[in-house]
Motif scaffolding. Structure first.
Motif, PDB file in Angstrom:
ATOM      1  N   VAL A  24      28.434  56.884  -9.981  1.00 25.94           N
ATOM      2  CA  VAL A  24      27.192  57.614 -10.283  1.00 25.94           C
ATOM      3  C   VAL A  24      26.087  56.956  -9.768  1.00 25.94           C
ATOM      4  O   VAL A  24      26.056  55.515  -9.528  1.00 25.94           O
ATOM      5  CB  VAL A  24      26.943  57.703 -11.868  1.00 25.94           C
ATOM      6  CG1 VAL A  24      26.729  56.196 -12.575  1.00 25.94           C
ATOM      7  CG2 VAL A  24      25.852  58.449 -12.057  1.00 25.94           C
ATOM      8  N   THR A  25      25.016  57.749  -9.171  1.00 26.87           N
ATOM      9  CA  THR A  25      23.778  56.971  -8.588  1.00 26.87           C
ATOM     10  C   THR A  25      22.883  57.768  -9.523  1.00 26.87           C
ATOM     11  O   THR A  25      22.728  58.813  -9.770  1.00 26.87           O
ATOM     12  CB  THR A  25      23.702  57.333  -7.049  1.00 26.87           C
ATOM     13  OG1 THR A  25      23.498  58.756  -6.958  1.00 26.87           O
ATOM     14  CG2 THR A  25      24.469  56.637  -6.401  1.00 26.87           C
ATOM     15  N   ILE A  26      21.478  57.269  -9.619  1.00 18.07           N
ATOM     16  CA  ILE A  26      20.479  57.506 -10.326  1.00 18.07           C
ATOM     17  C   ILE A  26      19.093  57.277  -9.793  1.00 18.07           C
ATOM     18  O   ILE A  26      18.887  56.402  -9.200  1.00 18.07           O
ATOM     19  CB  ILE A  26      20.480  56.993 -11.886  1.00 18.07           C
ATOM     20  CG1 ILE A  26      21.821  57.188 -12.488  1.00 18.07           C
ATOM     21  CG2 ILE A  26      19.325  57.281 -12.671  1.00 18.07           C
ATOM     22  CD1 ILE A  26      21.860  56.265 -13.871  1.00 18.07           C
ATOM     23  N   ASP A  27      18.177  58.403  -9.835  1.00 12.87           N
ATOM     24  CA  ASP A  27      16.982  58.281  -9.360  1.00 12.87           C
ATOM     25  C   ASP A  27      15.949  58.606 -10.496  1.00 12.87           C
ATOM     26  O   ASP A  27      16.524  59.259 -11.494  1.00 12.87           O
ATOM     27  CB  ASP A  27      16.674  58.719  -7.999  1.00 12.87           C
ATOM     28  CG  ASP A  27      16.906  60.396  -7.889  1.00 12.87           C
ATOM     29  OD1 ASP A  27      16.640  61.022  -9.138  1.00 12.87           O
ATOM     30  OD2 ASP A  27      17.211  61.047  -6.897  1.00 12.87           O
ATOM     31  N   TYR A  28      14.724  58.697 -10.258  1.00 20.42           N
ATOM     32  CA  TYR A  28      13.772  58.896 -11.509  1.00 20.42           C
ATOM     33  C   TYR A  28      12.666  59.833 -11.121  1.00 20.42           C
ATOM     34  O   TYR A  28      11.737  59.309 -10.423  1.00 20.42           O
ATOM     35  CB  TYR A  28      13.403  57.475 -11.995  1.00 20.42           C
ATOM     36  CG  TYR A  28      14.262  56.731 -12.283  1.00 20.42           C
ATOM     37  CD1 TYR A  28      15.072  56.792 -13.636  1.00 20.42           C
ATOM     38  CD2 TYR A  28      14.774  55.706 -11.592  1.00 20.42           C
ATOM     39  CE1 TYR A  28      16.099  56.005 -14.078  1.00 20.42           C
ATOM     40  CE2 TYR A  28      15.794  55.038 -11.877  1.00 20.42           C
ATOM     41  CZ  TYR A  28      16.424  55.111 -13.116  1.00 20.42           C
ATOM     42  OH  TYR A  28      17.871  54.347 -13.380  1.00 20.42           O
ATOM     43  N   GLY A 167      16.403  52.563  -9.368  1.00 22.54           N
ATOM     44  CA  GLY A 167      16.174  53.652  -8.130  1.00 22.54           C
ATOM     45  C   GLY A 167      14.920  54.004  -7.841  1.00 22.54           C
ATOM     46  O   GLY A 167      14.010  53.449  -8.318  1.00 22.54           O
ATOM     47  N   ALA A 168      15.057  54.912  -6.836  1.00 21.93           N
ATOM     48  CA  ALA A 168      13.622  55.456  -6.543  1.00 21.93           C
ATOM     49  C   ALA A 168      12.678  56.125  -7.512  1.00 21.93           C
ATOM     50  O   ALA A 168      13.445  56.894  -8.295  1.00 21.93           O
ATOM     51  CB  ALA A 168      13.894  56.266  -5.284  1.00 21.93           C
ATOM     52  N   ILE A 169      11.764  56.100  -7.665  1.00 20.71           N
ATOM     53  CA  ILE A 169      10.624  56.644  -8.546  1.00 20.71           C
ATOM     54  C   ILE A 169       9.598  57.615  -8.090  1.00 20.71           C
ATOM     55  O   ILE A 169       8.962  57.162  -7.015  1.00 20.71           O
ATOM     56  CB  ILE A 169      10.102  55.538  -9.738  1.00 20.71           C
ATOM     57  CG1 ILE A 169      11.006  54.835 -10.434  1.00 20.71           C
ATOM     58  CG2 ILE A 169       9.242  56.526 -10.427  1.00 20.71           C
ATOM     59  CD1 ILE A 169      10.419  53.733 -10.884  1.00 20.71           C
ATOM     60  N   GLU A 170       9.883  58.823  -8.283  1.00 19.50           N
ATOM     61  CA  GLU A 170       8.913  59.993  -7.644  1.00 19.50           C
ATOM     62  C   GLU A 170       7.289  59.925  -8.055  1.00 19.50           C
ATOM     63  O   GLU A 170       6.538  60.016  -7.490  1.00 19.50           O
ATOM     64  CB  GLU A 170       9.819  61.424  -7.708  1.00 19.50           C
ATOM     65  CG  GLU A 170      11.169  61.457  -7.119  1.00 19.50           C
ATOM     66  CD  GLU A 170      11.352  62.866  -7.335  1.00 19.50           C
ATOM     67  OE1 GLU A 170      10.766  63.566  -7.701  1.00 19.50           O
ATOM     68  OE2 GLU A 170      12.651  63.131  -6.950  1.00 19.50           O
ATOM     69  N   ASN A 171       7.402  59.900  -9.481  1.00 20.49           N
ATOM     70  CA  ASN A 171       6.043  59.717 -10.268  1.00 20.49           C
ATOM     71  C   ASN A 171       6.129  58.706 -11.194  1.00 20.49           C
ATOM     72  O   ASN A 171       6.956  58.569 -12.024  1.00 20.49           O
ATOM     73  CB  ASN A 171       5.818  61.022 -10.873  1.00 20.49           C
ATOM     74  CG  ASN A 171       5.620  62.347  -9.538  1.00 20.49           C
ATOM     75  OD1 ASN A 171       4.733  62.218  -9.033  1.00 20.49           O
ATOM     76  ND2 ASN A 171       6.308  62.983  -9.771  1.00 20.49           N
ATOM     77  N   ASN A 214       9.025  52.718  -4.405  1.00 17.23           N
ATOM     78  CA  ASN A 214      10.200  52.483  -3.756  1.00 17.23           C
ATOM     79  C   ASN A 214      11.009  51.522  -4.731  1.00 17.23           C
ATOM     80  O   ASN A 214      10.621  51.305  -5.842  1.00 17.23           O
ATOM     81  CB  ASN A 214      10.079  52.124  -2.415  1.00 17.23           C
ATOM     82  CG  ASN A 214       9.329  50.585  -2.359  1.00 17.23           C
ATOM     83  OD1 ASN A 214       9.472  49.848  -3.531  1.00 17.23           O
ATOM     84  ND2 ASN A 214       8.614  50.330  -1.400  1.00 17.23           N
ATOM     85  N   ILE A 215      12.258  51.405  -4.387  1.00 19.27           N
ATOM     86  CA  ILE A 215      13.166  50.714  -5.233  1.00 19.27           C
ATOM     87  C   ILE A 215      13.238  49.093  -5.074  1.00 19.27           C
ATOM     88  O   ILE A 215      14.022  48.600  -5.811  1.00 19.27           O
ATOM     89  CB  ILE A 215      14.667  51.285  -4.988  1.00 19.27           C
ATOM     90  CG1 ILE A 215      15.149  50.963  -3.389  1.00 19.27           C
ATOM     91  CG2 ILE A 215      14.849  52.711  -5.143  1.00 19.27           C
ATOM     92  CD1 ILE A 215      16.458  51.287  -3.065  1.00 19.27           C
ATOM     93  N   PHE A 216      12.459  48.725  -4.248  1.00 16.98           N
ATOM     94  CA  PHE A 216      12.267  47.195  -3.836  1.00 16.98           C
ATOM     95  C   PHE A 216      10.967  46.310  -4.382  1.00 16.98           C
ATOM     96  O   PHE A 216       9.943  47.425  -4.541  1.00 16.98           O
ATOM     97  CB  PHE A 216      12.280  46.819  -2.555  1.00 16.98           C
ATOM     98  CG  PHE A 216      13.545  47.540  -1.899  1.00 16.98           C
ATOM     99  CD1 PHE A 216      14.794  46.825  -1.958  1.00 16.98           C
ATOM    100  CD2 PHE A 216      13.539  48.548  -0.954  1.00 16.98           C
ATOM    101  CE1 PHE A 216      16.049  47.271  -1.644  1.00 16.98           C
ATOM    102  CE2 PHE A 216      14.834  49.073  -0.326  1.00 16.98           C
ATOM    103  CZ  PHE A 216      15.939  48.253  -0.798  1.00 16.98           C
TER     104      PHE A 216
END
Length: 657
Positions: A24-28, A167-171, A214-216
């Motif tokens: 599974v991968t998760i972003d936000y 993970g990456a966050i959009e907002n 970003n994720i970093f």
């Protein structure tokens, strides 16, 4: 062939892609954090997270760093102020409708490198669910004690807003609400990371926004309060005498500890409700009003409820009964030994004898004397067979290796018994000679059968009514089983009883069974019982040993060289070959016919030493084959569920599985 390669490649790529889908991968799409700071130096964090899943999903997880030794050391080495917090108080995990999730989990985890995390976990799909972009909105809420520290007499809020592992966050949005009476000053806000952020301030709050986070990288902020805007916390110590094993402690109805003794170095000032609770005891509630910087100590005892009081009283009764029954069991086991573990009609007087009992060969004598068949009995029999002419022993490597060779027996010898034939076969097989260092290849496999047949001979000759080894094993087995189960019941029963009562009580009702099992193990070696004939022969064996061990030189009978060799094997079985040899000092000079050594001077003492070396080096090679086998750092350190993230508390990770 080409088609086969294409097919194999297709299958490989399919399996590879399937494996990737399973992970599974998760972003936000949205990540909103609200921090409500109180004047008493505490603050509450509410993280509203929208998680989007791809692959085989089960649930969501949020870890808040408690301790990170590496990052803490780097911070200390740098000479900079290190943030952190003393205690994290779990409020709950909530769904998108703000309903608290009852089956959510909160616990502490520790990695092999010493990092500790407070883990919030919600299992959404226990059996797993394949998703391709499904979203779930959930909240984690917790309160922080000790998250505001004092630097140069000024209070500082210092916090890692986002988890580092994400993970990456959009907002993304952060809202910090300040306590009443604090006038927000934008210049007091410091951002430690180079992000393009949109900052909006009002007189009582700060809002920070950013799309496409970003994720970093870390996202750490601090805010410097004026001197009197935040009250410096107090110090609270408490000790609960009863129950003293564990006590749930609640601050304003939120659990902050489960220990009966604890210290809060960052206890909030002002009027607070402090509740001490334990199952079966009446709650003790205090309205605490501590001034800034004040230190206070509580010592109290909880009053048991009527049902708990009865349970405690019964436990004392059961404890006493357990001790009484333990003494009764010990007495009954002793009586059992007296009635069933003593040899029949054992003579009270032992008379020295000048020869072993008739027809009792070394292996039988050794087995009867201690009711066990052991390897020394076999070694003594090998020496006896050598004396009688069946074996020649040649020294190859002094005290380490010997060559055994078959020879013709003496004419006057009565022949081999069945056990002796087994020993000869186990030594040589179809060969005419063998080195003792090589006996491990075949003798251990034969030893078990030899041992079994010797025990059977002890019974067939009516020295025992029952195989002594079987009797011994039965007592050991029953004793072991009873002891293991009773100890398990004692341990788990005591743990359960202690958890219920909050006081360390032994589950003593099973103590008599533990005593029974232990005593069975103790008496196991004494329970084989000789028959009347066995007792008679055993008395003669003791008399013969008395002669070998204590007979004075030249007394009782004339000692000759042949006497020494004839009874040497019996002396080996008794373990007194040295004492036997000393009686022939000056009488026995030379070397036995059955021994071929490398020396030039031999006597009884030398031969006795040789037999011990031969036994020691041979025993290991004839042995049967066996098989082996939340607390953390903060601004000032200390506290349950404390934490440090290397530049402020918070941080950690967010994700799922």
């Amino acid at each position: 062939m080409k088609k086969l390669l294409i097919s194999v490649s297709f299958v490989f790529l399919f399996l590879l892609s399937y494996t990737k889908v399973k992970a599974v991968t998760i972003d936000y799409p949205n990540y909103f954090i609200q921090i409500d700071i109180e004047k008493d130096s505490t603050f509450t964090v509410t993280e509203t997270i929208t998680s989007r899943f791809y692959g085989e999903a089960h649930g969501v997880r949020r870890d808040v760093t408690l301790t990170d030794p590496d990052k803490l050391q780097r911070c200390l080495d740098s000479g900079l102020t290190c943030g952190g917090f003393e205690r994290l108080i779990y409020i709950g995990i909530f769904d998108e409708n703000d309903k608290k999730v009852d089956d959510a989990k909160f616990y502490e985890v520790e990695t092999e490198s010493g990092e500790k995390y407070a883990r919030f976990e919600w299992e959404l799909w226990p059996n797993g669910k394949y998703t391709s972009g499904e979203t779930v909105t959930w909240k984690v809420k917790y309160k922080i004690l000790g998250g505001i520290g004092w630097v140069s007499s000024l209070p500082y809020f210092y916090w890692n807003i986002l988890p580092e592992d994400r993970g990456a966050i959009e907002n993304f949005e952060t809202l910090i609400n300040f306590p009443s009476g604090v006038q927000v000053e934008p210049s007091s806000l410091t951002l430690y990371d180079d992000f393009d952020l949109n900052i909006l301030t009002t007189s009582s709050s700060i809002r920070i926004e950013r799309p496409n986070f970003n994720i970093f990288g870390n996202y750490t902020i601090s805010y410097e309060f004026n001197e009197n805007e935040i009250l410096q916390p107090a110090i609270l110590n408490y000790k609960v005498n009863t129950p003293y094993l564990s006590t749930d402690v609640y601050l304003n109805d939120q659990q902050i500890s489960s220990q009966s003794t604890d210290t809060f170095n960052y206890f909030p000032t002002g009027e607070q409700k402090l509740t001490f609770s334990h199952f079966g005891y009446n709650d003790s509630i205090f309205n605490v009003n501590l001034a800034s910087g004040e230190s206070k100590t509580f010592e109290l005892s909880l009053t048991p409820t009527p049902i708990m009081a009865v349970l405690l009283a019964f436990n004392w009764v059961f404890c006493g009964l357990g001790v009484i029954f333990s003494f009764i069991v010990a007495f009954l086991v002793y009586r059992h030994y007296q009635n069933h573990g003593r040899d029949k009609n054992m003579p009270k007087t032992i008379i020295p004898l000048f020869s072993p009992p008739k027809d009792v060969l070394p292996y039988l004598l050794g087995s009867l004397k201690d009711e066990k068949v052991d390897r020394t009995d076999v070694i003594g029999t090998i020496i006896d067979l050598a004396y009688r002419g069946y074996i020649k022993i040649k020294e190859l490597d002094k005290k380490k290796n010997y060559l055994l060779t078959k020879t013709e027996p003496k004419k006057e010898d009565a022949g081999l018994g069945e056990i002796e034939k087994e020993i000869i076969d186990a030594l040589f097989g179809s060969s005419e000679s063998v080195e003792t260092k090589n006996l491990y290849k075949r003798f251990p496999l034969k030893y078990v059968s030899i041992e079994k047949n010797i025990y059977q001979e002890l019974v067939s000759k009516k020295y025992f009514d029952t195989n002594p080894n079987t009797v011994r094993i039965n007592y050991f087995a029953w004793g072991g089983v009873i002891l293991v189960f009773s100890l398990a019941a004692l341990i788990f029963g005591s743990i359960l009883l202690s958890l219920v009562t909050g006081v360390l009580y032994p589950f003593s009702m099973v103590l008599p069974f533990a005593i029974l099992g232990f005593l069975y193990l103790v008496i196991a070696n004494f329970m084989p019982v000789k028959t009347e004939l066995g007792s008679k022969i055993y008395a003669e064996i003791l008399g013969f040993k008395m002669y070998l061990h204590t007979a004075e030189r030249y007394r009782l009978q004339n000692l000759g060289p042949d006497e020494f060799e004839r009874y040497l094997s019996f002396a080996i079985v008794f373990g007194i070959e040295e004492e036997w040899a000393k009686k022939f000092d000056g009488i026995y000079k030379g070397m036995p016919e059955w021994y071929d050594g490398t020396g030039s001077v031999y006597d009884a003492i030398w031969i006795s030493s040789f037999t011990r070396s031969f036994a020691d080096s041979t025993i290991t090679n004839i042995s049967p084959v066996t098989s082996g086998s939340s607390k953390g750092s903060g601004w000032s350190g200390g506290g349950s569920f404390g934490g440090f993230s290397g530049g402020g508390g918070g941080g950690g990770s967010v994700g799922g599985w």
